[in-house]
Motif scaffolding. Structure first.
Motif, PDB file in Angstrom:
ATOM      1  N   GLU A   1      27.240  72.758  58.808  1.00 16.33           N
ATOM      2  CA  GLU A   1      26.243  73.788  58.532  1.00 16.33           C
ATOM      3  C   GLU A   1      25.085  73.717  59.515  1.00 16.33           C
ATOM      4  O   GLU A   1      24.579  74.749  59.973  1.00 16.33           O
ATOM      5  N   ALA A   2      24.653  72.470  59.852  1.00 14.40           N
ATOM      6  CA  ALA A   2      23.556  72.323  60.815  1.00 14.40           C
ATOM      7  C   ALA A   2      23.958  72.838  62.190  1.00 14.40           C
ATOM      8  O   ALA A   2      23.181  73.503  62.885  1.00 14.40           O
ATOM      9  N   THR A   3      25.207  72.535  62.590  1.00 16.80           N
ATOM     10  CA  THR A   3      25.702  73.003  63.889  1.00 16.80           C
ATOM     11  C   THR A   3      25.762  74.531  63.924  1.00 16.80           C
ATOM     12  O   THR A   3      25.352  75.165  64.911  1.00 16.80           O
ATOM     13  N   GLN A   4      26.279  75.112  62.826  1.00 13.21           N
ATOM     14  CA  GLN A   4      26.388  76.562  62.765  1.00 13.21           C
ATOM     15  C   GLN A   4      25.011  77.227  62.820  1.00 13.21           C
ATOM     16  O   GLN A   4      24.815  78.227  63.521  1.00 13.21           O
ATOM     17  N   GLN A   5      24.055  76.645  62.083  1.00 12.24           N
ATOM     18  CA  GLN A   5      22.705  77.205  62.090  1.00 12.24           C
ATOM     19  C   GLN A   5      22.079  77.079  63.481  1.00 12.24           C
ATOM     20  O   GLN A   5      21.405  78.003  63.970  1.00 12.24           O
ATOM     21  N   LEU A   6      22.284  75.937  64.147  1.00  8.03           N
ATOM     22  CA  LEU A   6      21.718  75.724  65.473  1.00  8.03           C
ATOM     23  C   LEU A   6      22.314  76.687  66.496  1.00  8.03           C
ATOM     24  O   LEU A   6      21.609  77.234  67.349  1.00  8.03           O
ATOM     25  N   LEU A   7      23.638  76.903  66.396  1.00  9.47           N
ATOM     26  CA  LEU A   7      24.272  77.865  67.312  1.00  9.47           C
ATOM     27  C   LEU A   7      23.707  79.259  67.096  1.00  9.47           C
ATOM     28  O   LEU A   7      23.526  80.028  68.049  1.00  9.47           O
ATOM     29  N   GLY A   8      23.428  79.580  65.818  1.00  7.18           N
ATOM     30  CA  GLY A   8      22.816  80.877  65.540  1.00  7.18           C
ATOM     31  C   GLY A   8      21.434  80.985  66.154  1.00  7.18           C
ATOM     32  O   GLY A   8      21.048  82.046  66.675  1.00  7.18           O
ATOM     33  N   ILE A   9      20.663  79.887  66.099  1.00  2.00           N
ATOM     34  CA  ILE A   9      19.316  79.894  66.695  1.00  2.00           C
ATOM     35  C   ILE A   9      19.398  80.043  68.206  1.00  2.00           C
ATOM     36  O   ILE A   9      18.626  80.792  68.835  1.00  2.00           O
ATOM     37  N   ILE A  10      20.371  79.333  68.811  1.00  2.00           N
ATOM     38  CA  ILE A  10      20.533  79.431  70.270  1.00  2.00           C
ATOM     39  C   ILE A  10      20.922  80.849  70.672  1.00  2.00           C
ATOM     40  O   ILE A  10      20.425  81.408  71.665  1.00  2.00           O
TER      41      ILE A  10
ATOM     42  N   TRP B   1      14.913  75.062  61.187  1.00  2.00           N
ATOM     43  CA  TRP B   1      16.268  74.479  61.214  1.00  2.00           C
ATOM     44  C   TRP B   1      16.291  73.122  60.516  1.00  2.00           C
ATOM     45  O   TRP B   1      15.366  72.320  60.651  1.00  2.00           O
ATOM     46  N   LYS B   2      17.356  72.843  59.733  1.00  2.00           N
ATOM     47  CA  LYS B   2      17.526  71.569  59.032  1.00  2.00           C
ATOM     48  C   LYS B   2      18.587  70.733  59.692  1.00  2.00           C
ATOM     49  O   LYS B   2      19.730  71.185  59.872  1.00  2.00           O
ATOM     50  N   ALA B   3      18.202  69.525  60.065  1.00  2.00           N
ATOM     51  CA  ALA B   3      19.161  68.594  60.643  1.00  2.00           C
ATOM     52  C   ALA B   3      20.130  68.112  59.562  1.00  2.00           C
ATOM     53  O   ALA B   3      19.872  68.256  58.356  1.00  2.00           O
ATOM     54  N   PRO B   4      21.283  67.502  59.928  1.00  2.00           N
ATOM     55  CA  PRO B   4      22.265  67.069  58.915  1.00  2.00           C
ATOM     56  C   PRO B   4      21.680  66.119  57.865  1.00  2.00           C
ATOM     57  O   PRO B   4      22.008  66.223  56.693  1.00  2.00           O
TER      58      PRO B   4
END
Length: 399
Positions: free
Chosen positions: A330-339, A393-396
């Motif tokens: 979920e953190a990776t998906q959210q970060l990719l969305g932010i990028i 953004w929330k880290a794992p």
């Protein structure tokens, strides 16, 4: 104890109770004073894990209460001389006959009293007096031999063994309806601290029967009602159970997880009374066997509990791994969305900057009109704050 209790965030009193529950030895009185003065104070070894002893404790868990294992008497109990013993009713039987007599009758005239805290006697109406007489003599005999009889106490869980009143049960399950009466608390005799259940019931036997009026009668009795013209064609015979007037004493292990039953079955009415001395002796001999079964059952239950605890820990570990992997995904998906949003912000900002530069090269009237439209476009798009999204953004490890 104070320091250990502080680590767990509980009182020292509760910590002491935890140690007792886990069978963990504690320092004796004066232990720390001796050590502070350089004196030797031996540390008691950790005892082996016995049946029913839990392996651990967590704050908030209820402390398990463990009943001691039943033990047969070390030496033969002294006989209790009771003046007039056997003349009156045993305390377990006081008032019970009246309650049985006022109960309702079910099939084969078996009695079903309205009260359930009564002596464990299951008989037909005609056998009530004889059954109470022999049971009373047995209970008095056990008391005189030093083995008290009572309703099951509430110090632990006791169960009552089921009764199959059929003389020849066979392989078929006894699906009797309505069910025979059963007590709410078993009748127990204690040999040392070993409890042994007692049930006295009347046997039934299966005979071919014919329906006469509103009841079934054995064929030999039904013949008295045979019409002169013979039985009608629709009249048929079926196997039916009938009370025999013979008693059976069933003694059993009342401890859950154990199975031990022994019966004394009358071949003719009245035999049970002649066997009372031998029955008392055999009941006393059964105590070590039942105590051994209870200990084995406790060990097996503890083994299953430990296996369940290990399985629960494995499930918790797998669940933690699953949650960590899910949080990471979920953190990776959210970060990719932010990028991706950041790239979109850069593209939008580049568009407006390029448009403003080109508008600045136009004539004054056209420039004003273009800049006004750019302002309207910016207002429509809004402020694309990619860094604000990154701050949210929330880290794992934060999930």
């Amino acid at each position: 104890m104070l320091r250990v209790a502080e680590r767990f965030g509980v009182s020292s009193t509760l910590m002491a109770q935890v140690c007792r529950s886990l069978d963990v030895p504690r320092p004796s009185r004066g232990h720390w004073a001796k050590l502070s003065h350089g004196k030797h104070s031996p540390q008691p070894p950790l005892p082996p894990i016995g049946p029913g002893v839990p392996l651990g404790w967590r704050r908030g868990e209820k402390l398990a209460s463990r009943s001691p294992l039943p033990k047969p008497p070390v030496r033969r109990p002294r006989r209790i001389a009771q003046e007039g013993a056997g003349d009156g009713l045993h305390s377990v039987l006081v008032g019970a006959a009246e309650m049985f007599a006022s109960g309702r009758l079910i099939e084969q005239d078996f009695l079903k009293p309205g009260k359930r805290q009564l002596a464990d006697v299951v008989v037909s109406k005609g056998m009530l007096g004889a059954a109470f007489a022999v049971f009373n003599e047995l209970l008095h005999g056990l008391e005189q031999a030093g083995y008290p009889v009572m309703f099951a106490p509430k110090d632990r869980t006791y169960w009552r063994s089921a009764v199959d009143e059929r003389e020849s049960p066979g392989k078929l399950v006894n699906r009797r309806h309505p069910a025979l009466w059963s007590p709410s608390r078993p009748t127990l005799v204690f040999v040392g601290t070993v409890a042994i259940g007692l049930t006295l019931f009347e046997l039934t036997e299966t005979k071919e029967a014919r329906r006469v009026g509103d009841q079934y009668l054995p064929l030999d009795q039904a013949e008295k009602y045979r019409p002169r013209s013979g039985w009608p064609q629709w009249s048929w015979t079926i196997p039916q159970a009938f009370a025999t007037g013979r008693l059976c004493l069933q003694v059993y292990s009342p401890y859950p997880g154990t199975h031990w039953i022994h019966r004394w079955v009358e071949r003719k009415p009245g035999e049970l009374r002649q066997w009372i001395t031998r029955i008392i002796r055999d009941i006393a001999k059964a105590a070590p066997r039942i105590a051994s079964l209870v200990e084995h059952s406790e060990r097996e239950a503890e083994k299953r509990r430990r296996e369940w605890e290990l399985e629960r820990q494995r499930i918790e570990e797998r669940e933690q791994i699953r949650r960590r992997e899910k949080a990471r995904a979920e953190a990776t998906q959210q970060l990719l969305g932010i990028i991706e949003r950041w790239g979109e912000v850069q593209r939008i900002q580049a568009f407006f900057e390029q448009a403003e530069r080109q508008a600045g090269l136009r004539e004054a009237d056209e420039k004003a009109r273009l800049l006004e439209r750019l302002g309207q476009a910016r207002a429509l798009i809004g402020d694309a704050d990619a860094l604000g999204a990154l701050a949210e953004w929330k880290a794992p490890d934060e999930r």
